[in-house]
Design an enzyme around this catalytic site. Sequence first.
Site, PDB file in Angstrom:
ATOM      1  N   ASP A  65       0.843  -1.198   0.000  1.00 30.00           N
ATOM      2  CA  ASP A  65       0.000   0.000   0.000  1.00 30.00           C
ATOM      3  C   ASP A  65       0.879   1.249   0.000  1.00 30.00           C
ATOM      4  O   ASP A  65       1.976   1.214   0.539  1.00 30.00           O
ATOM      5  CB  ASP A  65      -0.808   0.045   1.309  1.00 30.00           C
ATOM      6  N   TYR A  67       2.006   4.766   1.647  1.00 29.23           N
ATOM      7  CA  TYR A  67       1.931   5.300   3.004  1.00 29.23           C
ATOM      8  C   TYR A  67       0.668   6.151   3.120  1.00 29.23           C
ATOM      9  O   TYR A  67       0.296   6.856   2.183  1.00 29.23           O
ATOM     10  CB  TYR A  67       3.154   6.160   3.323  1.00 29.23           C
ATOM     11  N   PHE A  78       7.813   2.166  -0.821  1.00 30.29           N
ATOM     12  CA  PHE A  78       8.798   2.359   0.250  1.00 30.29           C
ATOM     13  C   PHE A  78       9.394   3.773   0.281  1.00 30.29           C
ATOM     14  O   PHE A  78      10.136   4.113   1.192  1.00 30.29           O
ATOM     15  CB  PHE A  78       9.933   1.324   0.186  1.00 30.29           C
ATOM     16  N   HIS A 187      10.040  -9.299   4.990  1.00 26.62           N
ATOM     17  CA  HIS A 187       9.705  -7.888   4.798  1.00 26.62           C
ATOM     18  C   HIS A 187      10.628  -7.025   5.669  1.00 26.62           C
ATOM     19  O   HIS A 187      11.022  -7.445   6.757  1.00 26.62           O
ATOM     20  CB  HIS A 187       8.241  -7.660   5.187  1.00 26.62           C
TER      21      HIS A 187
END
Length: 221
Positions: A65, A67, A78, A187
């Site tokens: 998703d 932020y 990211f 992750h």
Amino acid sequence: MQINLEPSWKNILSDEFEKPYFKNLIDFVKSEYSEHTCYPKGSQIFSAFDSCSFDQVKVVIIGQDPYHGVGQANGLCFSVNDGIAFPPSLVNIFKEIQTDLQKPFPATGNLERWAKQGVLLLNATLTVRAHEAGSHQNKGWETFTDAVIQKVSDNNENVVFLLWGGFAKKKGLKINREKHLVLETGHPSPLSANRGFWFGNKHFSKANTYLKSKGRNEIEW
């Protein structure tokens, strides 16, 4: 359907834009942006494509998703806008680069510099409602980004796919591993990284070693 997208991507994805799911998706996104605060801003929804043309893709990183905090998302997974504090996952990405490549922490968390070198920073879902993680999931974005990954796998060669975490690994199940290098690890979020599933993966040096072996320019991470 008329979508404002970088020409090489527009050409390769034109069939997706005509499918019913995509029309429904765009109608949903327009409604959400008119009625709620959503991220990233409209002009940055397709930044991952605008910053890295289809023919230039060397590395694909798959996020989940955008932020959902104020001023963070800029359309690249990211990545955050200049001047925004690094989120925990991004801190751990930079820590791994620091130990893997002996490079110092960068001054900004804006990863556009990667994108311009051929890193497709692709979130599975390209939009989100402010402060509501996952709010735009299962509306069609995942179908679209699955198609993007498939197009890269089918039509390019010698691409490095970095699959971080279970979600990204599932998203990359159909990648042709005979034509491309697929690297998998946990992750970079603290929950995963602090349990030993992230640090030491050396994905950044491994990606560059592979690109160099194929006669492609390395990424300045």
